[in-house]
Scaffold this active site. Structure first.
Site, mmCIF file in Angstrom:
data_model
loop_
_atom_site.group_PDB
_atom_site.id
_atom_site.type_symbol
_atom_site.label_atom_id
_atom_site.label_comp_id
_atom_site.label_asym_id
_atom_site.label_seq_id
_atom_site.Cartn_x
_atom_site.Cartn_y
_atom_site.Cartn_z
ATOM 1 N N CYS A 117 0.821 -1.207 0.000
ATOM 2 C CA CYS A 117 0.000 0.000 0.000
ATOM 3 C C CYS A 117 0.863 1.269 0.000
ATOM 4 O O CYS A 117 2.003 1.252 -0.510
ATOM 5 C CB CYS A 117 -1.002 -0.015 1.153
ATOM 6 S SG CYS A 117 -2.371 1.157 0.905
ATOM 7 N N ASP A 187 -3.717 1.381 9.969
ATOM 8 C CA ASP A 187 -4.934 2.195 10.049
ATOM 9 C C ASP A 187 -5.447 2.226 11.477
ATOM 10 O O ASP A 187 -5.975 3.234 11.932
ATOM 11 C CB ASP A 187 -5.996 1.664 9.090
ATOM 12 C CG ASP A 187 -5.649 2.085 7.677
ATOM 13 O OD1 ASP A 187 -4.912 1.362 7.003
ATOM 14 O OD2 ASP A 187 -6.078 3.193 7.271
HETATM 15 C C1 RUB Z 1 -4.039 3.228 3.317
HETATM 16 C C2 RUB Z 1 -3.301 2.258 4.189
HETATM 17 C C3 RUB Z 1 -2.050 2.764 4.854
HETATM 18 C C4 RUB Z 1 -2.410 3.283 6.250
HETATM 19 C C5 RUB Z 1 -1.252 4.026 6.893
HETATM 20 O O1 RUB Z 1 -5.284 2.731 2.886
HETATM 21 O O2 RUB Z 1 -3.710 1.140 4.422
HETATM 22 O O3 RUB Z 1 -1.119 1.740 5.002
HETATM 23 O O4 RUB Z 1 -3.510 4.160 6.152
HETATM 24 O O5 RUB Z 1 -0.981 5.188 6.145
HETATM 25 P P1 RUB Z 1 -6.204 3.663 1.961
HETATM 26 P P2 RUB Z 1 -0.229 6.446 6.779
HETATM 27 O O6 RUB Z 1 -5.446 3.945 0.708
HETATM 28 O O7 RUB Z 1 -7.426 2.823 1.711
HETATM 29 O O8 RUB Z 1 -6.518 4.914 2.740
HETATM 30 O O9 RUB Z 1 1.067 5.933 7.340
HETATM 31 O O10 RUB Z 1 -0.025 7.383 5.608
HETATM 32 O O11 RUB Z 1 -1.109 7.038 7.813
#
Ligand code: RUB
Length: 294
Positions: A117, A187
């Site tokens: 991701c 998340d």
């Molecule tokens: C994003 C996702 C990221 C976490 C952490 O999912 O799973 O790994 O949100 O991100 P989506 P961060 O694209 O569905 O939002 O470290 O930027 O908070």
């Protein structure tokens, strides 16, 4: 931007990633507060807050940040609130910076790191480590929304060697490239240390477990869930099947956006307060979310 527009952008994923959605939400509440002319401020602010919280259900950074603003609103004068929100946003950016410094120490020269991701916590940690170490990143495409393209472009822009793979190639890539570490974002971190992250993360964790490769999570503590401490379950967002592909006659589709990785598969969680084992999630919750748990 106002809370309604912000909620729409979060829902459509124009604004995405657990930290970014939380910051965008509180920024919209700040703008709402500045422009407010009515006489029932707390009640109206609560309505905007609930609109924002409903926009995406899984990343707990969103309700945590919004609830914190409500808490501030109830304990301070309205005039003070915009400045307090700015302070909170600054603290969250600082948390990202601090965790990247801490996490970078766990990356060694020559490491081959696999990520999934698109996580700012992961990218900032890798970027920090890459200032002094040679790193090769393997990143998954991350179907169906392909956030891996964002990860790959970001790393390429910063001249960090990166190889994009299909989600289904994780096991093969671990063997082929000799992956040394897995680093993913979060998340939500539950009270038992389980981590909700992009769908597919738990499969990667179980493969890492099989190969005995360290599985590391990079996350600000704003993503720890006080609701799980109180016994509530985390909702896993299910998105439209059209993200997978257009309708197929006689075929149903299922599109969960996140999954849970059990604490047994997680070696360390990197936070702005230091490195913890997943079993310490409970302690972080008690320390950080006293205001919420009361
Ligand atoms: C994003 C996702 C990221 C976490 C952490 O999912 O799973 O790994 O949100 O991100 P989506 P961060 O694209 O569905 O939002 O470290 O930027 O908070």
């Amino acid at each position: 931007m106002n809370p309604l527009e912000t909620a729409k952008k979060i829902k459509s994923m124009e604004i995405r990633g657990a930290l970014e959605i939380a910051l965008a939400a509180v920024e919209s509440l700040r703008d709402y507060t500045k422009g407010y002319r009515g006489s029932t401020f707390i009640r109206d602010l609560e309505k905007q807050a609930s609109l924002l919280k409903k926009s995406r259900p899984t990343a707990v950074s969103l309700p945590n940040a919004v609830d914190y603003v409500l808490y501030l609103a109830k304990h301070h004068d309205r005039q003070e609130l915009p400045e307090l929100i700015d302070k909170f946003m600054k603290e969250q950016r600082e948390a990202l910076f601090k965790l990247s410094k801490i996490g970078a120490k766990r990356i060694e020269d020559g490491d081959i790191i696999l990520t999934h991701c698109n996580s700012t916590a992961v990218l900032e940690t890798i970027r920090e480590a890459a200032k002094t170490k040679r790193i090769h990143v393997i990143c998954t495409e991350t179907r169906p929304r392909n956030q891996g393209y964002l990860t790959a472009s970001y790393l390429a822009k910063h001249k960090i060697p990166v190889t994009l793979i299909l989600d289904s190639a994780v096991r093969s890539a671990i063997e082929h490239f000799g992956v040394k570490k897995i680093l993913i974002g979060a998340d939500t971190v539950a009270a038992n240390g389980a981590v909700a992250n992009k769908i597919g993360t738990s499969q990667i964790a179980s493969i890492a477990h099989e190969f005995n490769i360290p599985f590391m999570v990079a996350t600000e503590t704003i993503k720890f869930s006080p609701q799980t401490f109180l016994g509530n379950l985390i909702e896993i967002e299910e998105r439209e099947h059209t993200e997978i592909r257009p309708k197929m006659r006689g075929v149903t589709m299922w599109n969960p956006a996140f999954d849970f990785t059990p604490p047994e598969y997680i070696d360390i969680i990197i936070t702005e307060d230091g490195i913890i084992s997943p079993h310490m999630a409970y302690t972080i919750l008690k320390e950080k979310f006293g205001w919420e748990l009361k």
